[in-house]
Design a protein around this motif. Structure first.
Motif, PDB file in Angstrom:
ATOM      1  N   GLN A 167       0.878  -1.170   0.000  1.00  0.00           N
ATOM      2  CA  GLN A 167       0.000   0.000   0.000  1.00  0.00           C
ATOM      3  C   GLN A 167       0.915   1.220   0.000  1.00  0.00           C
ATOM      4  O   GLN A 167       1.602   1.471   0.998  1.00  0.00           O
ATOM      5  N   PRO A 168       0.975   1.951  -1.089  1.00  0.00           N
ATOM      6  CA  PRO A 168       1.946   3.051  -1.183  1.00  0.00           C
ATOM      7  C   PRO A 168       1.574   4.242  -0.303  1.00  0.00           C
ATOM      8  O   PRO A 168       0.464   4.319   0.229  1.00  0.00           O
ATOM      9  N   GLU A 169       2.512   5.139  -0.169  1.00  0.00           N
ATOM     10  CA  GLU A 169       2.216   6.427   0.456  1.00  0.00           C
ATOM     11  C   GLU A 169       1.192   7.134  -0.424  1.00  0.00           C
ATOM     12  O   GLU A 169       1.252   7.038  -1.650  1.00  0.00           O
ATOM     13  N   ALA A 170       0.271   7.842   0.186  1.00  0.00           N
ATOM     14  CA  ALA A 170      -0.718   8.596  -0.580  1.00  0.00           C
ATOM     15  C   ALA A 170      -0.008   9.629  -1.454  1.00  0.00           C
ATOM     16  O   ALA A 170       0.913  10.301  -1.003  1.00  0.00           O
ATOM     17  N   ALA A 171      -0.440   9.720  -2.715  1.00  0.00           N
ATOM     18  CA  ALA A 171       0.159  10.671  -3.649  1.00  0.00           C
ATOM     19  C   ALA A 171      -0.929  11.259  -4.542  1.00  0.00           C
ATOM     20  O   ALA A 171      -1.941  10.612  -4.828  1.00  0.00           O
ATOM     21  N   PHE A 172      -0.698  12.465  -4.973  1.00  0.00           N
ATOM     22  CA  PHE A 172      -1.640  13.158  -5.849  1.00  0.00           C
ATOM     23  C   PHE A 172      -1.979  12.298  -7.065  1.00  0.00           C
ATOM     24  O   PHE A 172      -1.090  11.720  -7.686  1.00  0.00           O
ATOM     25  N   GLY A 173      -3.256  12.189  -7.382  1.00  0.00           N
ATOM     26  CA  GLY A 173      -3.712  11.467  -8.566  1.00  0.00           C
ATOM     27  C   GLY A 173      -4.033  10.006  -8.329  1.00  0.00           C
ATOM     28  O   GLY A 173      -4.596   9.354  -9.208  1.00  0.00           O
ATOM     29  N   GLN A 174      -3.705   9.456  -7.154  1.00  0.00           N
ATOM     30  CA  GLN A 174      -4.018   8.057  -6.872  1.00  0.00           C
ATOM     31  C   GLN A 174      -5.506   7.895  -6.559  1.00  0.00           C
ATOM     32  O   GLN A 174      -6.167   8.825  -6.117  1.00  0.00           O
ATOM     33  N   VAL A 175      -5.995   6.663  -6.743  1.00  0.00           N
ATOM     34  CA  VAL A 175      -7.359   6.317  -6.365  1.00  0.00           C
ATOM     35  C   VAL A 175      -7.289   5.312  -5.220  1.00  0.00           C
ATOM     36  O   VAL A 175      -6.521   4.352  -5.273  1.00  0.00           O
ATOM     37  N   MET A 182      -8.250  12.239   6.328  1.00  0.00           N
ATOM     38  CA  MET A 182      -8.762  10.886   6.079  1.00  0.00           C
ATOM     39  C   MET A 182      -7.628   9.902   5.836  1.00  0.00           C
ATOM     40  O   MET A 182      -7.784   8.713   6.040  1.00  0.00           O
ATOM     41  N   TRP A 183      -6.445  10.374   5.441  1.00  0.00           N
ATOM     42  CA  TRP A 183      -5.339   9.461   5.168  1.00  0.00           C
ATOM     43  C   TRP A 183      -4.660   8.977   6.440  1.00  0.00           C
ATOM     44  O   TRP A 183      -3.783   8.135   6.399  1.00  0.00           O
ATOM     45  N   LEU A 184      -5.120   9.486   7.568  1.00  0.00           N
ATOM     46  CA  LEU A 184      -4.609   8.985   8.836  1.00  0.00           C
ATOM     47  C   LEU A 184      -5.273   7.650   9.186  1.00  0.00           C
ATOM     48  O   LEU A 184      -4.754   6.876   9.957  1.00  0.00           O
TER      49      LEU A 184
END
Length: 132
Positions: free
Chosen positions: A42-50, A68-70
């Motif tokens: 599960q990658p780090e959250a990044a712009f453009g991901q779903v 919400m990413w917490l």
């Protein structure tokens, strides 16, 4: 494709508010959850991901400041290139009879994973590799 794993079907059967279509190029919520449970990174959250919530609703990341990413309740909606990176250089994707096929370069017929969605085809190949 798997029975009961239609386009953006809810992760939990009967969950309300599930989206009616998957974002182009991403797997279904049920596939995203299976991949995570089998250890898909599960990658780090990044712009453009779903990412999907527990009801199967897709969220496109446009703001990384969102709290919400917490939460650990979201699963990454991997794309075919994401999954191919994890499968390694021995795998490729192609088309056969209007379906995507993801398989090892040296394969037997049973190694082929077919699906109309490239991410789903690669997810099936990744799952098979983990179980072998």
């Amino acid at each position: 494709s798997r029975a009961g794993d239609g386009p953006c079907s809810p992760i939990q059967p009967g969950a309300a508010g599930a989206a009616s279509t998957c974002p182009a190029g991403n797997g279904t919520p049920a596939t995203a959850l299976r991949l995570k449970e089998l250890g898909f990174k599960q990658p780090e959250a990044a712009f453009g991901q779903v990412w999907y919530d527990a009801e199967g609703n897709p969220f496109l990341i446009g703001n990384l400041d969102s709290p919400m990413w917490l939460a650990d309740a979201y699963v990454y909606a991997a794309t075919a290139p994401d999954i191919l990176r994890e499968l390694g250089q021995d795998y490729h994707i192609g088309m056969l009879n209007h379906a995507f096929v993801c398989s090892p370069h040296q394969f037997r017929a049973r190694d082929l994973a077919f699906n109309e969605n490239p991410a789903e085809a690669c997810a099936e190949a990744w799952e098979a590799k983990q179980k072998s």
